[in-house]
Design a protein around this motif. Structure first.
Motif: not given
Length: 403
Positions: A229, A236-240, A258-261, A263
């Motif tokens: 993260s 959290t601005i980005r996560s895998q 992968e999640s940004r705006k 998933e």
């Protein structure tokens, strides 16, 4: 002189040379009668009246029709033959001998530059899908275990020792569950641990500041859960996220997201031998030893920890690596040991680099610390446009078992 008067002359005095009018009229009448008689008697003297069409001129048009298509003439009936003679047999052709290629003179050797130093021996491409034995002996513990076994359950420790890192960090990593995996090659999967990173970088014209990263790795000997993260101001601005199991080939992902705006995810369908993507991108064949973009870091560390001598400087490791939208074979070049200083301390590290092979590939650099069981102490990703994110270890903490 006396005057002569005509009336006094007697009729007998007319000159005798001129005939009288009566004689002329009679002669004319006689001639006319003769002509009438001749014309009336002429047809009977010549013959019967001619046909009324004799004096008519008739014009007739003759139209010539185009010639009709000629019909094929019927073949003339052949005279009966007592016995048909068979045609003479064709003479067999003599087979041609295949032409022999003309010998080509070998090209002249190109002179090689003279090198004073002895050239380094070529190192093999060591792949997770098809590993090549380099001849280095495997660890005794791994050799004595049966194939597919995972040694070291809860409470077992990784033999990492104490390196150049900050005091207590190596012990914190060693206290988690760890063990050797025996399969195509020796692997030592790190135990559960949490790594905290300081993040710097560049995104467009703005530098990346105030960003922190966390890598949480949880495993219980048969399954794992990994999450990376990036946070800015506790958001959290980005996560895998990667989940799966630990098998005979090491880490075996089942799902990566992968999640940004929003998933996006990829699924490893091992029973079908396919990797499928949630964005409806075409699926790709699943190769043995395939990883995702997060689990590949831990798999590489497990390979080097299982048999460090198998991977000398200059060797390569090829692993099929899946992202949320596609998958391809990533080739990592392994460098020799070097010293590195990060916020968590000074470490001896081994650097692995995945160089771009296509136009839009990212450059991936990973520094693994043997003192921490080959966990990453630094990770850097550089995009083709120059944007990059550089994560450097701040501290490592033991993590609880996976839930």
């Amino acid at each position: 002189m006396p005057t002569l008067v005509a009336s006094q002359l007697p009729s007998s005095a007319v000159p005798p040379g001129r005939p009288s009018w009566r004689a002329l009229a009679g002669l004319t009448l006689a001639v006319a009668l003769v002509h009438v008689l001749l014309l009336g008697l002429a047809p009977t003297a010549i013959g019967p009246d001619p046909s009324p069409l004799a004096n008519k001129f008739i014009t007739r048009t003759i139209v010539i029709a185009p010639p009709a298509a000629e019909k094929p003439a019927a073949p003339a009936a052949a005279p009966p033959v007592a016995e048909a003679k068979p045609p003479p047999p064709a003479k067999p052709r003599r087979p041609r001998e295949p032409s022999r290629p003309k010998p080509v003179a070998p090209p002249e050797p190109v002179p090689q530059p003279q090198v004073s130093e002895q050239p380094a021996t070529e190192t093999p491409d060591l792949t997770a899908q098809n590993a090549i034995d380099s001849g280095a002996p495997a660890p005794e513990q791994a050799a004595s275990a049966p194939a597919g076994a995972v040694l070291g359950g809860a409470g077992s420790t990784a033999n990492t020792g104490v390196g150049n890192g900050a005091p207590g960090e190596a012990a914190g990593a060693a206290s988690a569950t760890a063990g050797n995996v025996v399969g195509p090659e020796a692997l030592r999967i790190p135990g559960s641990v949490k790594l905290a990173f300081a993040v710097t970088g560049q995104q467009g014209a703005s530098p990346m500041q105030g960003v922190f990263g966390d890598l949480v790795w949880l495993q219980d000997g048969s399954s794992y859960d990994a999450r990376l993260s990036l946070k800015f101001l506790f958001r959290t601005i980005r996560s895998q996220h990667s989940t799966g199991r630990i098998g005979s080939t090491g880490i075996e992902p089942a799902r990566f997201s992968e999640s940004r705006k929003g998933e996006v995810a990829s699924h490893f369908l091992r029973d079908q031998g396919q990797i499928m993507f949630s964005n409806n991108a075409p699926s790709v064949p699943l190769l043995p030893g395939a990883q995702d973009r997060l689990s590949v870091v831990m798999q590489l560390g497990g390979m080097l920890a299982g048999d460090p001598g198998r991977y000398p400087a200059g060797s390569r490791i090829s692993i099929q690596t899946a992202g949320p939208r596609d998958a391809g074979v990533w080739v990592f070049n392994i460098e020799g040991e070097e010293q590195m200083s990060v916020p968590a301390g000074d470490y001896a590290v081994r650097k692995l680099t995945r160089s771009p092979r296509r136009e839009f590939d990212d450059k991936i650099e990973i520094w693994l610390a043997p003192a921490l069981g080959y966990l990453p102490v630094r990770m850097k990703q550089t995009q083709p446009n120059g944007d990059f994110a550089d994560m450097q270890l701040r501290e490592s903490l033991p993590a609880g078992p996976s839930s």
